[in-house]
Design an enzyme around this catalytic site. Structure first.
Site, PDB file in Angstrom:
ATOM      1  N   LEU A  21      38.297  46.831  33.117  1.00 33.42           N
ATOM      2  CA  LEU A  21      37.783  45.910  32.094  1.00 33.42           C
ATOM      3  C   LEU A  21      37.323  46.657  30.838  1.00 33.42           C
ATOM      4  CD1 LEU A  21      35.793  43.593  34.520  1.00 33.42           C
ATOM      5  CD2 LEU A  21      37.567  42.806  32.949  1.00 33.42           C
ATOM      6  N   VAL A  76      26.287  56.936  32.462  1.00 31.84           N
ATOM      7  CA  VAL A  76      25.401  55.963  31.815  1.00 31.84           C
ATOM      8  C   VAL A  76      23.925  56.266  32.071  1.00 31.84           C
ATOM      9  CG1 VAL A  76      26.941  53.989  31.539  1.00 31.84           C
ATOM     10  CG2 VAL A  76      25.878  54.422  33.765  1.00 31.84           C
ATOM     11  N   TYR A 164      24.879  46.351  45.867  1.00 31.65           N
ATOM     12  CA  TYR A 164      25.554  45.911  44.637  1.00 31.65           C
ATOM     13  C   TYR A 164      25.013  44.547  44.185  1.00 31.65           C
ATOM     14  CZ  TYR A 164      29.787  44.799  41.818  1.00 31.65           C
ATOM     15  OH  TYR A 164      30.674  44.460  40.830  1.00 31.65           O
ATOM     16  N   SER A 165      24.859  43.620  45.146  1.00 30.87           N
ATOM     17  CA  SER A 165      24.361  42.279  44.817  1.00 30.87           C
ATOM     18  C   SER A 165      22.983  42.359  44.164  1.00 30.87           C
ATOM     19  CB  SER A 165      24.228  41.414  46.068  1.00 30.87           C
ATOM     20  OG  SER A 165      25.438  41.333  46.739  1.00 30.87           O
ATOM     21  N   ALA A 166      22.111  43.181  44.759  1.00 30.14           N
ATOM     22  CA  ALA A 166      20.743  43.286  44.233  1.00 30.14           C
ATOM     23  C   ALA A 166      20.761  43.861  42.821  1.00 30.14           C
ATOM     24  CB  ALA A 166      19.905  44.160  45.162  1.00 30.14           C
ATOM     25  N   LYS A 168      23.256  43.834  40.678  1.00 29.62           N
ATOM     26  CA  LYS A 168      23.939  42.943  39.737  1.00 29.62           C
ATOM     27  C   LYS A 168      23.073  41.751  39.346  1.00 29.62           C
ATOM     28  CE  LYS A 168      27.959  44.670  38.753  1.00 29.62           C
ATOM     29  NZ  LYS A 168      28.079  45.356  37.447  1.00 29.62           N
ATOM     30  N   ASN A 504      33.941   2.109  50.645  1.00 27.73           N
ATOM     31  CA  ASN A 504      33.439   3.479  50.726  1.00 27.73           C
ATOM     32  C   ASN A 504      34.559   4.418  51.197  1.00 27.73           C
ATOM     33  OD1 ASN A 504      32.156   5.843  51.400  1.00 27.73           O
ATOM     34  ND2 ASN A 504      30.362   4.828  52.289  1.00 27.73           N
ATOM     35  N   LEU A 506      34.547   7.087  52.614  1.00 28.87           N
ATOM     36  CA  LEU A 506      34.251   7.669  53.928  1.00 28.87           C
ATOM     37  C   LEU A 506      35.177   7.098  55.006  1.00 28.87           C
ATOM     38  CD1 LEU A 506      32.249   9.160  55.872  1.00 28.87           C
ATOM     39  CD2 LEU A 506      30.904   7.068  55.889  1.00 28.87           C
ATOM     40  N   HIS A 507      35.668   5.889  54.776  1.00 30.10           N
ATOM     41  CA  HIS A 507      36.466   5.213  55.794  1.00 30.10           C
ATOM     42  C   HIS A 507      37.969   5.397  55.610  1.00 30.10           C
ATOM     43  CE1 HIS A 507      32.731   3.489  57.088  1.00 30.10           C
ATOM     44  NE2 HIS A 507      32.508   3.023  55.873  1.00 30.10           N
TER      45      HIS A 507
HETATM   46  P1  NAI Z   1      36.861  50.044  37.198  1.00 35.05           P
HETATM   47  O1  NAI Z   1      36.567  50.934  38.360  1.00 35.05           O
HETATM   48  O2  NAI Z   1      38.264  49.821  36.833  1.00 35.05           O
HETATM   49  O3  NAI Z   1      36.085  50.591  35.947  1.00 35.05           O
HETATM   50  C1  NAI Z   1      34.793  51.104  36.011  1.00 35.05           C
HETATM   51  C2  NAI Z   1      34.742  52.344  35.175  1.00 35.05           C
HETATM   52  O4  NAI Z   1      33.407  52.802  35.150  1.00 35.05           O
HETATM   53  C3  NAI Z   1      35.594  53.465  35.721  1.00 35.05           C
HETATM   54  O5  NAI Z   1      36.497  53.924  34.747  1.00 35.05           O
HETATM   55  C4  NAI Z   1      34.573  54.544  36.087  1.00 35.05           C
HETATM   56  O6  NAI Z   1      35.052  55.865  35.890  1.00 35.05           O
HETATM   57  C5  NAI Z   1      33.417  54.224  35.168  1.00 35.05           C
HETATM   58  N1  NAI Z   1      32.143  54.744  35.658  1.00 35.05           N
HETATM   59  C6  NAI Z   1      31.718  54.745  36.941  1.00 35.05           C
HETATM   60  N2  NAI Z   1      30.485  55.293  37.008  1.00 35.05           N
HETATM   61  C7  NAI Z   1      30.152  55.641  35.747  1.00 35.05           C
HETATM   62  C8  NAI Z   1      28.999  56.237  35.185  1.00 35.05           C
HETATM   63  N3  NAI Z   1      27.962  56.586  35.951  1.00 35.05           N
HETATM   64  N4  NAI Z   1      28.981  56.449  33.868  1.00 35.05           N
HETATM   65  C9  NAI Z   1      30.033  56.109  33.091  1.00 35.05           C
HETATM   66  N5  NAI Z   1      31.144  55.575  33.562  1.00 35.05           N
HETATM   67  C10 NAI Z   1      31.199  55.313  34.888  1.00 35.05           C
HETATM   68  O7  NAI Z   1      36.126  48.669  37.490  1.00 35.05           O
HETATM   69  P2  NAI Z   1      36.144  47.278  36.706  1.00 35.05           P
HETATM   70  O8  NAI Z   1      36.619  46.278  37.635  1.00 35.05           O
HETATM   71  O9  NAI Z   1      36.765  47.399  35.385  1.00 35.05           O
HETATM   72  O10 NAI Z   1      34.581  47.002  36.585  1.00 35.05           O
HETATM   73  C11 NAI Z   1      33.888  46.925  35.369  1.00 35.05           C
HETATM   74  C12 NAI Z   1      32.561  46.261  35.612  1.00 35.05           C
HETATM   75  O11 NAI Z   1      32.784  44.926  35.995  1.00 35.05           O
HETATM   76  C13 NAI Z   1      31.736  46.885  36.712  1.00 35.05           C
HETATM   77  O12 NAI Z   1      30.376  46.880  36.344  1.00 35.05           O
HETATM   78  C14 NAI Z   1      31.954  45.977  37.879  1.00 35.05           C
HETATM   79  O13 NAI Z   1      30.879  46.037  38.792  1.00 35.05           O
HETATM   80  C15 NAI Z   1      32.043  44.648  37.177  1.00 35.05           C
HETATM   81  N6  NAI Z   1      32.733  43.630  37.961  1.00 35.05           N
HETATM   82  C16 NAI Z   1      34.070  43.682  38.131  1.00 35.05           C
HETATM   83  C17 NAI Z   1      34.717  42.697  38.849  1.00 35.05           C
HETATM   84  C18 NAI Z   1      36.189  42.674  39.017  1.00 35.05           C
HETATM   85  O14 NAI Z   1      36.702  41.668  39.548  1.00 35.05           O
HETATM   86  N7  NAI Z   1      36.918  43.689  38.584  1.00 35.05           N
HETATM   87  C19 NAI Z   1      33.959  41.621  39.492  1.00 35.05           C
HETATM   88  C20 NAI Z   1      32.561  41.646  39.200  1.00 35.05           C
HETATM   89  C21 NAI Z   1      31.994  42.623  38.464  1.00 35.05           C
END
Ligand code: NAI
Length: 733
Positions: A21, A76, A164-166, A168, A504, A506-507
Site C-alpha cells: 500500500l 518508524v 496486532y488487533s490491540a 491497530k 411476515n 418469516l413464513h
Molecule cells: P507490506 O508488507 O506490503 O508493506 C509494509 C511495509 O512496511 C514493508 O515494505 C515493510 O518493509 C515496511 N516496514 C515494516 N516495518 C517497518 C519499520 N519498522 N519501519 C519502516 N518500514 C517498515 O504490507 P501492506 O499490506 O502494504 O500494509 C500496509 C499497512 O496496512 C500496514 O500497517 C498493515 O498493517 C495495514 N493493513 C493492511 C491490510 C491489507 O489487507 N494489506 C489490512 C489491514 C491493515
C-alpha cells in the site's frame, strides 16, 4: 484533468513505502505533484532484517516518471530521523501517512511478550513517534494531514492477532485525541482500515480475491483525505477493492437502573438486560461530551428523586390502556373465505369441506377461525401504541382466543375496534392483551378476538401479573385423549396461509427465517390454530361452524410446513379440551387449548366427520416395545453413565403418530429410563414400535433404517451409536 486533486508544493512522508500500500500511496502523491519521502526499513514481513533496496526502487520509479522523491531507511521507531529527511531535502512537511507494518500472528495462548512488543513498537509506537516528530512543524504552519492505518482485525478482532488487533485499535484511540488537539491548527487526522492484496495478505487471501484487491483501490481515499479541500477530521474509513465506507460508534437507548438512596443491583441489570442491549433504539455518539452528558442527565434525575425505575420503562401500562385506536375496516369476498379455508388445510378431497371451498355450494359458509383475519392487523400494530415502546423483533404471538356471536358472512365489510385491555408483567417479558371487537355493517357484533402478545425482555415494569379479563389456557384432563385427528400439512401451507393477511417473511423467506434462528420458514401459529379448531369441529361439532362458540390456545412451539398435526381431544360437557402435537417430533405445538361448543351440541360425530386426509386414530394402550424399554432400566449402571454421558429421548410411533416417549438419562447419577419426554435431550430418536423391535433383535440395520427414514435421529446423532450394545443386550433377554 482540470479539477484533479493536486499536491504541488506539498511534502508527504509515507512510511513503509517500499512495497504494498505504501508504495502505491507514494507513487500517487508524486504523480499529483507532491515531493515524497519514501520511508522503508526493508524488513521482512515479520519485521526481521533491513535493506535499502525497497525504498530505493520506489524512489527510482517515481523519479523515472518525473516525480520528486527521496529515500529514508530508518525504522518508524526513529521518527525524528524520518522527518529530518523531509526537512533536509524539501524544508517542510505537510502530510504524514503512517503505514509501515509487520505481522507476528499467534494464538493468544502461544504469544510471547516479544511478539506482543514488536507489533506495538512498529504499529502504535512507530506511528506515535513519526506523528510526534511532525506535530510541532504542522502546528507552527497551521496545516497538516495525518493518516493512521488501522485494520478490521483491530476493529472487529481476528483469531491469532491479539497483538496486532490491540495495536491497530490503539491507533484509532490515538487519532481520536489528535483530531481534537489538532483541529484549531488545521491538522486533520483520519484513520483507514484497508484491505489489499500485498505481501502481508498473500497467504491469507484466496488468489482470485488477492488479485482483485489491488492497493491502487485504497489509494483514492487516502489521497482525498489528505487534500486541502477535504475537511474530514477524526473519521474511520474502511476501503478495499473499490468499496469505501465510514464507520462510527452507536449505543443503545439503555436503561436507568438506579433509584435515589436505593442499592443498584446486578439482579436488576440481569432482569433488564434486553433493554440494555437493544439496538433497535439507538444513538450515534461522536464526542466524549455527548457520551457523558446523557449519563450526567440521568444521574441528576436519579439524585433529584425523579427516577422511579418504572417511570422510564418502555412499558407504561396506564398509557397503553388509555390509548384509543382508530377502527380498522376489512372488506372481503368469497374468494378470501376460500383462500383462508385452503390456508388451514380444507381440501376438496374431504367431502364435507366443499361448503368451505365452493361459493356455489348450497351450504357455502365461513370457518369460525376466519374471525382472526379481520382482527389480525390490530396485533401487528401494538408496537405503535403509546406506552408500548417495543422492538417489533422481540414480540411473539403467545395465545389466541376467539368468540363467535353470529355466523360470519361469506363476504362483507367489517369494522374492528381494538383496545389494549391489560399489560401483564411476567418478569421475563410483558404480556400485552389486545381485545378486538368486530362488527358488521349494521353495527352488530359478530365476533371477539383476544390476542396475547409476549414482548420478550420487557418485564419488570412493576405491573400486575394477571388480570380477570384474560382468557387463560386450561390443562386437559389427566386421562388419555378421547379422540385424536392427524392431518399432514402441505409444504406450501405457510405460502398459502400468508395470503390471508399475515405476510411476515418469516413464513416464506429462508434467509429471514434464519435471522430468527429457524432452519427454514415456519408455519403461522394461527394456521395450526385453524387446523386444530377444524379437527374439533369435525369430531364434536358436526363439521358445522355454527356449533363453535369459542376457541382458545397457547402457541407453544413452531411447526414446519409439511409436518403432521395431531389434535388430541378430551370432551367434558360442551367444552372440548385439546392439544396439538407435531407427529414427526412428538412435540406439542398448541397447548392449553379448548373449544366451547354452542350449548346443546357436542355429541361425538365420528360418522359424520368423513375425512380422507385427516385420519381419526384410536388412542393406543400397550406397545410391544414397552417391555424392551422397561427392561433396559435394569441394565443401566453408573459405569454406563460415565461412558455415555448423554440424555436421550425416544419417540415411539404407532400408525404414524408418537404414542410413547421414553427419557433415557445416561448422564446423571446411576442413570434412569422413565416414561415421558426427556429434559434437554442431547439426541432425540424417533422410530415405530415395530421397527424398534426389529432393530434391536438384529433384523433391521440401524444405518439402513436411518437412511430410508424409518429411524430418525435429531440433535447430536453420533450419540445414537452409543446405545446399540445396550439395547441389543436387552433384546436378547
Ligand atoms: P507490506 O508488507 O506490503 O508493506 C509494509 C511495509 O512496511 C514493508 O515494505 C515493510 O518493509 C515496511 N516496514 C515494516 N516495518 C517497518 C519499520 N519498522 N519501519 C519502516 N518500514 C517498515 O504490507 P501492506 O499490506 O502494504 O500494509 C500496509 C499497512 O496496512 C500496514 O500497517 C498493515 O498493517 C495495514 N493493513 C493492511 C491490510 C491489507 O489487507 N494489506 C489490512 C489491514 C491493515
Amino acid at each position: 484533468m482540470s479539477n484533479e486533486l493536486r499536491f504541488d508544493g506539498k511534502v508527504v512522508i509515507v512510511t513503509g513505502a517500499g512495497g504494498g500500500l505504501g508504495r502505491a500511496y507514494a507513487l500517487a502523491f508524486a504523480s499529483r505533484g507532491a515531493s515524497v519521502v519514501v520511508n522503508d526499513l526493508g524488513s521482512s514481513r515479520a519485521g526481521e532484517g533491513a535493506t535499502s533496496t525497497l525504498a530505493d526502487k520506489v524512489v527510482e520509479e517515481i523519479r523515472s516518471k518525473g516525480g520528486k522523491a527521496v529515500a529514508n531507511y530508518n525504522s518508524v521507531e526513529d521518527g525524528e530521523e524520518v522527518v529530518q529527511t523531509a526537512l533536509d531535502h524539501f524544508s517542510r512537511i505537510d502530510i504524514l501517512i503512517n503505514n509501515a507494518g509487520i505481522l507476528r500472528d499467534k494464538s493468544f495462548s502461544r504469544m510471547t511478550v516479544a511478539e506482543w512488543d514488536i507489533i506495538h513498537r512498529v504499529h502504535l509506537r512507530g506511528s506515535f513517534l513519526c506523528t510526534k516528530a511532525v506535530w510541532e512543524h504542522m502546528r507552527k504552519q497551521k496545516y497538516g494531514r495525518i493518516i493512521m492505518t488501522s485494520s478490521a482485525a483491530g476493529i472487529y478482532g481476528n483469531f491469532g492477532q491479539a497483538n496486532y488487533s490491540a495495536a491497530k485499535l490503539g491507533l484509532v484511540g490515538l487519532m481520536n485525541t489528535l483530531a481534537i488537539e489538532g483541529e484549531k491548527y488545521n491538522i486533520n487526522v483520519n484513520t483507514i482500515s484497508p484491505v489489499a492484496g500485498t505481501r502481508l495478505t498473500e497467504d491469507i487471501l484466496p488468489p482470485e480475491v488477492f488479485e482483485s484487491l489491488k492497493p491502487e483501490f485504497v489509494v483514492p481515499i487516502v489521497v482525498w483525505l489528505c487534500h486541502d479541500e477535504c475537511h474530514e477530521n477524526g473519521g474511520v474509513y474502511e476501503a478495499g477493492g473499490g468499496f469505501v465506507t465510514k464507520i462510527r460508534w452507536q449505543r443503545t437507548d439503555g436503561a436507568v437502573l438506579r433509584e435515589k438512596n436505593k442499592p443498584m443491583t446486578a439482579e436488576n441489570i440481569r432482569d433488564n438486560w434486553d433493554r440494555v442491549v437493544d439496538f433497535s433504539r439507538n444513538h450515534i455518539i461522536s464526542t466524549i461530551r455527548e457520551s457523558t452528558l446523557a449519563a450526567a442527565e440521568q444521574v441528576m434525575r436519579i439524585e433529584s428523586g425523579d427516577n422511579d425505575l418504572h417511570s422510564n420503562h418502555p412499558i407504561q401500562p396506564s398509557i397503553a390502556i388509555k390509548h384509543k385506536s382508530e377502527p380498522s375496516v376489512h372488506v372481503y369476498n368469497s374468494n378470501d373465505v376460500i383462500k383462508y379455508a385452503l390456508g388451514i388445510g380444507a381440501s376438496t378431497t374431504q367431502e364435507d369441506h366443499l361448503k368451505f371451498l365452493f361459493e356455489m355450494n348450497d351450504d357455502f359458509c365461513v370457518l369460525p377461525t376466519f374471525a382472526v383475519v379481520p382482527a389480525f392487523t390490530s396485533m401487528v400494530g401494538i408496537t405503535n401504541v403509546p406506552g408500548l415502546s417495543i422492538n417489533p423483533a422481540k414480540i411473539l404471538h403467545g395465545e389466541q382466543y376467539i368468540e363467535i356471536f353470529k355466523p360470519i358472512p361469506t363476504s362483507g365489510k367489517l369494522t374492528s375496534q381494538t383496545k389494549i385491555s391489560a399489560v401483564l408483567d411476567k418478569g421475563s417479558g410483558a404480556a400485552v392483551i389486545t381485545d378486538v371487537d368486530t362488527f358488521d355493517e349494521s353495527g352488530e357484533r359478530l365476533f371477539f378476538n383476544q390476542f396475547v402478545t409476549f414482548a420478550v425482555g420487557y418485564g419488570n415494569f412493576g405491573g400486575q401479573r394477571s388480570s380477570s379479563g384474560v382468557k387463560e389456557p386450561v390443562k386437559p384432563p389427566k386421562r388419555s385423549p378421547d379422540a385424536s385427528i392427524s392431518e399432514k400439512t402441505s409444504k406450501d401451507q405457510a405460502a398459502l396461509y400468508r395470503l390471508s393477511g399475515d405476510s411476515n417473511p418469516l413464513h416464506i423467506e429462508p434467509s429471514f427465517a434464519a435471522m430468527g434462528g429457524f432452519k427454514q420458514p415456519i408455519l403461522h401459529g394461527l394456521c395450526s390454530y385453524g387446523y386444530a379448531a377444524r379437527h374439533v369441529m369435525m369430531k364434536y361439532g358436526d363439521n358445522d361452524p355454527n356449533k363453535i362458540k369459542a376457541v382458545k390456545t397457547r402457541f407453544a412451539k413452531p411447526v414446519l410446513p409439511g409436518q403432521t398435526l395431531r389434535t388430541d381431544m378430551w370432551k367434558e360437557g360442551s367444552r372440548i379440551y385439546f392439544q396439538t402435537v407435531v407427529v414427526e417430533t412428538g412435540v406439542a405445538c398448541l397447548t392449553g387449548g379448548y373449544v366451547d361448543l354452542v350449548d346443546g351440541t357436542g355429541s361425538s360425530s365420528s360418522s359424520s366427520s368423513s375425512v380422507n386426509q385427516a385420519q381419526e386414530q384410536p388412542v393406543e394402550d400397550k406397545l410391544e416395545s414397552d417391555a424392551l424399554f422397561e427392561g433396559v432400566q435394569n441394565l443401566i449402571n453408573a459405569d454406563m453413565v460415565k461412558k455415555v454421558n448423554a440424555i436421550y429421548q425416544w419417540n415411539i410411533t404407532k400408525n404414524g403418530k408418537v404414542t410413547r416417549q421414553w427419557a433415557l438419562d445416561l448422564k446423571n447419577g446411576s442413570g434412569s429410563m422413565t416414561s415421558g419426554p426427556a429434559s434437554k435431550p442431547g439426541c432425540t430418536l424417533t422410530i415405530s414400535d415395530d421397527d424398534v423391535m426389529l432393530m434391536f433383535s438384529g433384523k433391521l440395520n440401524p444405518q439402513q433404517a436411518f437412511f430410508s427414514g424409518r429411524f430418525k435421529a435429531a440433535g447430536n446423532i453420533m450419540l445414537a451409536q452409543k446405545l446399540e450394545t445396550l439395547f441389543k443386550a436387552q433384546a436378547k433377554l
